[in-house]
Design a protein around this motif. Structure first.
Motif, mmCIF file in Angstrom:
data_model
loop_
_atom_site.group_PDB
_atom_site.id
_atom_site.type_symbol
_atom_site.label_atom_id
_atom_site.label_comp_id
_atom_site.label_asym_id
_atom_site.label_seq_id
_atom_site.Cartn_x
_atom_site.Cartn_y
_atom_site.Cartn_z
ATOM 1 N N THR A 168 0.820 -1.198 0.000
ATOM 2 C CA THR A 168 0.000 0.000 0.000
ATOM 3 C C THR A 168 0.857 1.251 0.000
ATOM 4 N N TYR A 169 1.895 1.246 0.823
ATOM 5 C CA TYR A 169 2.805 2.391 0.939
ATOM 6 C C TYR A 169 3.514 2.659 -0.391
ATOM 7 N N MET A 170 3.966 1.628 -1.039
ATOM 8 C CA MET A 170 4.708 1.792 -2.298
ATOM 9 C C MET A 170 3.809 2.244 -3.440
ATOM 10 N N ARG A 171 2.542 1.910 -3.396
ATOM 11 C CA ARG A 171 1.613 2.379 -4.438
ATOM 12 C C ARG A 171 1.507 3.902 -4.398
ATOM 13 N N GLY A 172 1.687 4.489 -3.215
ATOM 14 C CA GLY A 172 1.590 5.938 -3.080
ATOM 15 C C GLY A 172 2.830 6.668 -3.566
ATOM 16 N N GLU A 173 3.893 5.934 -3.864
ATOM 17 C CA GLU A 173 5.150 6.567 -4.295
ATOM 18 C C GLU A 173 5.070 6.962 -5.755
#
Length: 92
Positions: free
Chosen positions: A87-92
């Protein structure tokens, strides 16, 4: 006791600082500050949020993966961390 309970005061203080930073963005927009100033505020917020996220992920890894009492608990904690990372990496 969970790591979030042990460090609750510190975590809540960080969240309050983030809220203050968000309010600063709102004030800057309301007062029609230059976009460069607003972008700088947003970059600061992103850095602060990333730092908080990394801290919680490290604590989760240490407490719930490394120190898990059973393999089932370790797998569950690792799965939770992997999902948070996705989830965190999708926001990058």
């Amino acid at each position: 006791m969970s790591h979030t309970h042990r460090s609750k005061d510190k975590l809540v203080a960080r969240i309050r600082r983030l809220k203050g930073q968000m309010e600063a963005v709102e004030r800057a927009l309301e007062s029609e500050q230059p976009c460069g100033d607003v972008l700088q505020l947003l970059a600061s917020i992103r850095g602060a949020l990333s730092g908080l996220t990394v801290e919680l992920m490290q604590e989760h890894l240490s407490e719930h993966v490394v120190q898990a009492e059973t393999d089932a608990e370790r797998r569950q904690a690792a799965s939770e961390l992997a999902e948070a990372l996705r989830t965190y990496m999708r926001g990058e």
